[in-house]
Design a protein around this motif. Structure first.
Motif, PDB file in Angstrom:
ATOM      1  N   GLY A 175      22.788  74.385 100.214  1.00 19.09           N
ATOM      2  CA  GLY A 175      22.501  75.815 100.329  1.00 19.09           C
ATOM      3  C   GLY A 175      22.084  76.250 101.721  1.00 19.09           C
ATOM      4  N   THR A 176      22.251  75.382 102.700  1.00 16.33           N
ATOM      5  CA  THR A 176      21.783  75.694 104.054  1.00 16.33           C
ATOM      6  C   THR A 176      22.928  76.078 104.983  1.00 16.33           C
ATOM      7  OG1 THR A 176      22.062  73.382 104.692  1.00 16.33           O
ATOM      8  CG2 THR A 176      19.883  74.027 103.899  1.00 16.33           C
ATOM      9  N   GLY A 177      24.153  75.843 104.537  1.00 14.36           N
ATOM     10  CA  GLY A 177      25.300  76.064 105.404  1.00 14.36           C
ATOM     11  C   GLY A 177      25.500  74.923 106.388  1.00 14.36           C
ATOM     12  N   LYS A 178      24.562  73.940 106.368  1.00 16.95           N
ATOM     13  CA  LYS A 178      24.695  72.765 107.254  1.00 16.95           C
ATOM     14  C   LYS A 178      25.394  71.659 106.477  1.00 16.95           C
ATOM     15  CE  LYS A 178      20.361  72.720 109.610  1.00 16.95           C
ATOM     16  NZ  LYS A 178      19.080  72.044 109.556  1.00 16.95           N
ATOM     17  N   THR A 179      26.656  71.469 106.708  1.00 13.70           N
ATOM     18  CA  THR A 179      27.373  70.418 105.981  1.00 13.70           C
ATOM     19  C   THR A 179      27.208  69.109 106.748  1.00 13.70           C
ATOM     20  OG1 THR A 179      29.017  72.125 105.727  1.00 13.70           O
ATOM     21  CG2 THR A 179      29.595  69.985 104.857  1.00 13.70           C
ATOM     22  N   ALA A 180      27.192  68.003 106.009  1.00 12.36           N
ATOM     23  CA  ALA A 180      27.268  66.720 106.714  1.00 12.36           C
ATOM     24  C   ALA A 180      28.617  66.675 107.426  1.00 12.36           C
ATOM     25  CB  ALA A 180      27.174  65.586 105.696  1.00 12.36           C
ATOM     26  N   THR A 181      28.680  66.028 108.557  1.00 11.40           N
ATOM     27  CA  THR A 181      29.980  65.874 109.211  1.00 11.40           C
ATOM     28  C   THR A 181      30.819  64.931 108.352  1.00 11.40           C
ATOM     29  OG1 THR A 181      29.299  63.929 110.460  1.00 11.40           O
ATOM     30  CG2 THR A 181      28.904  66.082 111.497  1.00 11.40           C
ATOM     31  N   THR A 182      32.115  64.966 108.574  1.00 14.46           N
ATOM     32  CA  THR A 182      32.960  64.058 107.788  1.00 14.46           C
ATOM     33  C   THR A 182      32.558  62.607 108.075  1.00 14.46           C
ATOM     34  OG1 THR A 182      34.605  64.253 109.511  1.00 14.46           O
ATOM     35  CG2 THR A 182      34.972  65.564 107.546  1.00 14.46           C
ATOM     36  N   ALA A 183      32.172  62.336 109.313  1.00 11.41           N
ATOM     37  CA  ALA A 183      31.764  60.962 109.656  1.00 11.41           C
ATOM     38  C   ALA A 183      30.505  60.575 108.888  1.00 11.41           C
ATOM     39  CB  ALA A 183      31.540  60.843 111.169  1.00 11.41           C
ATOM     40  N   GLN A 184      29.537  61.498 108.818  1.00 12.34           N
ATOM     41  CA  GLN A 184      28.299  61.201 108.073  1.00 12.34           C
ATOM     42  C   GLN A 184      28.594  61.005 106.586  1.00 12.34           C
ATOM     43  OE1 GLN A 184      26.154  64.765 109.235  1.00 12.34           O
ATOM     44  NE2 GLN A 184      24.644  63.598 110.399  1.00 12.34           N
ATOM     45  N   ALA A 185      29.448  61.867 106.049  1.00  8.27           N
ATOM     46  CA  ALA A 185      29.774  61.776 104.613  1.00  8.27           C
ATOM     47  C   ALA A 185      30.487  60.449 104.330  1.00  8.27           C
ATOM     48  CB  ALA A 185      30.630  62.964 104.186  1.00  8.27           C
ATOM     49  N   GLN A 186      31.517  60.166 105.102  1.00 11.36           N
ATOM     50  CA  GLN A 186      32.282  58.936 104.861  1.00 11.36           C
ATOM     51  C   GLN A 186      31.384  57.699 104.996  1.00 11.36           C
ATOM     52  OE1 GLN A 186      34.934  57.858 103.562  1.00 11.36           O
ATOM     53  NE2 GLN A 186      34.856  55.743 104.304  1.00 11.36           N
ATOM     54  N   GLU A 187      30.526  57.706 106.002  1.00  9.82           N
ATOM     55  CA  GLU A 187      29.673  56.543 106.251  1.00  9.82           C
ATOM     56  C   GLU A 187      28.768  56.244 105.058  1.00  9.82           C
ATOM     57  OE1 GLU A 187      27.331  57.001 109.801  1.00  9.82           O
ATOM     58  OE2 GLU A 187      26.279  55.120 109.428  1.00  9.82           O
ATOM     59  N   ILE A 188      28.119  57.282 104.544  1.00  8.33           N
ATOM     60  CA  ILE A 188      27.167  57.019 103.457  1.00  8.33           C
ATOM     61  C   ILE A 188      27.892  56.798 102.128  1.00  8.33           C
ATOM     62  CG2 ILE A 188      26.540  59.393 102.871  1.00  8.33           C
ATOM     63  CD1 ILE A 188      23.531  58.148 103.018  1.00  8.33           C
ATOM     64  N   HIS A 189      29.032  57.439 101.937  1.00 10.20           N
ATOM     65  CA  HIS A 189      29.805  57.179 100.714  1.00 10.20           C
ATOM     66  C   HIS A 189      30.287  55.727 100.687  1.00 10.20           C
ATOM     67  CE1 HIS A 189      30.717  61.313  98.856  1.00 10.20           C
ATOM     68  NE2 HIS A 189      29.736  61.475  99.717  1.00 10.20           N
ATOM     69  N   GLN A 190      30.762  55.274 101.839  1.00 11.76           N
ATOM     70  CA  GLN A 190      31.221  53.884 101.928  1.00 11.76           C
ATOM     71  C   GLN A 190      30.052  52.930 101.678  1.00 11.76           C
ATOM     72  OE1 GLN A 190      32.818  53.038 105.796  1.00 11.76           O
ATOM     73  NE2 GLN A 190      34.131  51.406 105.026  1.00 11.76           N
ATOM     74  N   PHE A 191      28.889  53.299 102.231  1.00 12.92           N
ATOM     75  CA  PHE A 191      27.699  52.477 102.019  1.00 12.92           C
ATOM     76  C   PHE A 191      27.345  52.429 100.527  1.00 12.92           C
ATOM     77  CE2 PHE A 191      23.108  52.469 101.282  1.00 12.92           C
ATOM     78  CZ  PHE A 191      22.821  51.167 101.663  1.00 12.92           C
ATOM     79  N   LEU A 192      27.347  53.606  99.865  1.00 12.52           N
ATOM     80  CA  LEU A 192      27.008  53.639  98.433  1.00 12.52           C
ATOM     81  C   LEU A 192      27.981  52.766  97.637  1.00 12.52           C
ATOM     82  CD1 LEU A 192      26.154  57.430  97.999  1.00 12.52           C
ATOM     83  CD2 LEU A 192      24.588  55.504  97.727  1.00 12.52           C
ATOM     84  N   ARG A 193      29.245  52.842  98.002  1.00 11.76           N
ATOM     85  CA  ARG A 193      30.223  52.012  97.299  1.00 11.76           C
ATOM     86  C   ARG A 193      29.928  50.527  97.529  1.00 11.76           C
ATOM     87  NH1 ARG A 193      34.093  54.525  95.041  1.00 11.76           N
ATOM     88  NH2 ARG A 193      34.425  56.210  96.523  1.00 11.76           N
ATOM     89  N   SER A 194      29.474  50.185  98.737  1.00 10.19           N
ATOM     90  CA  SER A 194      29.174  48.773  99.010  1.00 10.19           C
ATOM     91  C   SER A 194      27.942  48.314  98.222  1.00 10.19           C
ATOM     92  CB  SER A 194      28.992  48.531 100.516  1.00 10.19           C
ATOM     93  OG  SER A 194      27.726  49.011 100.935  1.00 10.19           O
ATOM     94  N   VAL A 195      26.998  49.228  98.011  1.00 11.06           N
ATOM     95  CA  VAL A 195      25.806  48.882  97.223  1.00 11.06           C
ATOM     96  C   VAL A 195      26.226  48.605  95.767  1.00 11.06           C
ATOM     97  CG1 VAL A 195      23.609  49.787  96.318  1.00 11.06           C
ATOM     98  CG2 VAL A 195      24.250  50.217  98.692  1.00 11.06           C
ATOM     99  N   ILE A 196      27.140  49.424  95.266  1.00 15.71           N
ATOM    100  CA  ILE A 196      27.640  49.211  93.896  1.00 15.71           C
ATOM    101  C   ILE A 196      28.430  47.900  93.849  1.00 15.71           C
ATOM    102  CG2 ILE A 196      29.077  50.152  92.027  1.00 15.71           C
ATOM    103  CD1 ILE A 196      28.552  52.959  93.317  1.00 15.71           C
ATOM    104  N   ALA A 197      29.222  47.662  94.898  1.00 15.97           N
ATOM    105  CA  ALA A 197      30.033  46.431  94.935  1.00 15.97           C
ATOM    106  C   ALA A 197      29.148  45.190  94.944  1.00 15.97           C
ATOM    107  CB  ALA A 197      30.950  46.445  96.156  1.00 15.97           C
ATOM    108  N   ASP A 198      28.040  45.233  95.687  1.00 14.42           N
ATOM    109  CA  ASP A 198      27.129  44.079  95.745  1.00 14.42           C
ATOM    110  C   ASP A 198      26.591  43.750  94.358  1.00 14.42           C
ATOM    111  OD1 ASP A 198      27.475  43.916  98.420  1.00 14.42           O
ATOM    112  OD2 ASP A 198      25.563  44.867  98.966  1.00 14.42           O
TER     113      ASP A 198
END
Ligand code: PGA
Length: 253
Positions: A175-198
């Motif tokens: 609700g702030t109009g401040k979107t994560a950059t695509t790099a920030q989004a991809q980085e943390i999504h990939q990290f979350l997937r790696s946590v699930i993979a572990d």
């Protein structure tokens, strides 16, 4: 291909009549979804039956509750149980939105109970996680969100976890109009997937949709959804405007 999802979160907005008109306008656009694409409308409780019947004839369009109670039933005045949701044919429920964590003191433990109840009642949890600005500034967002998953989801056996949708929503972007950059989004999504993979292995981790939320708009959805680990979005403000949400649905991979 993994499920790609455009989920609307109306929050506490719109009258019944405005909501019905919005839904009509979106469905009238006649966007036909591919088998791996879904659009979900998380609406206020009094609008669920209407939403459910509006989407009933549409392929891969669904109604979702924005919350449910963490107890099965009983003396909890004003609350709504998962059994009630199931009894009106609702198959999705947002769990642990940051606004509920903040204003309703929902802890990871309470959210684990909600997730369990949903799964027992054939309701797919859209489990929200995400860090506040202070955590992002301290650079500890990965540990923070990993802990949210661990404490609310990782007690589940693999075949139950498979039925979950995750929404990563950095609180500083909601609700702030401040979107994560695509790099920030991809980085943390990939990290979350790696946590699930572990915890559960890469095959299962690759099946779980991870949505991005936080100022997704018609003009940034294509770019965000193009990230390999971003499987669509959970959208607040822009889901209240038919043309914007139509563009967001069309932005799905
Ligand atoms: P926003 O809300 O799109 O208005 O930032 C997202 C959400 O809270 O789910």
């Amino acid at each position: 291909m993994r499920k790609q999802i455009a989920a609307a979160n109306w929050k506490m907005n719109l009258t019944y009549q405005d909501g019905e008109k919005l839904l009509d306008d979106i469905l009238d656009a006649g966007i036909s979804l591919a088998p791996h694409q879904h659009s979900i409308f998380a609406v206020p409780f009094p609008y669920l039956i209407m939403t459910r019947s509006e989407v009933a004839e549409e392929f891969n369009y669904h109604a979702a509750a924005q919350n449910c109670h963490h107890k099965t039933s009983g003396a909890y005045t004003g609350e709504v149980s998962v059994e009630m949701l199931q009894s009106i044919g609702v198959n999705y429920c947002v769990i642990g939105h940051s606004e509920r964590r903040e204003y309703n003191a929902e802890t990871n433990e309470i959210l684990a109970a909600k997730v369990n109840l949903c799964l027992q009642h054939d309701i797919t949890p859209i489990f929200c996680c995400g860090e506040p600005l202070s955590v992002r500034e301290a650079g500890t967002q990965n540990e923070f969100v990993a802990n949210q998953l661990k404490e609310s989801l990782f007690h589940l056996p693999a075949n139950s976890l498979k039925g979950i949708i995750i929404a990563y929503e950095p609180i500083w972007a909601i609700g702030t109009g401040k979107t994560a950059t695509t790099a920030q989004a991809q980085e943390i999504h990939q990290f979350l997937r790696s946590v699930i993979a572990d915890q559960y292995g890469a095959t299962l981790a690759n099946e779980i949709p991870i949505l991005y939320g936080g100022s997704v708009k018609a003009n940034n959805a294509v770019e965000l959804f193009a990230c390999p680990d971003v499987d669509g979005g959970l959208v607040g403000g822009a889901s209240l405007v038919a043309s914007d949400f139509i563009a967001i649905i069309k932005a799905l991979k």
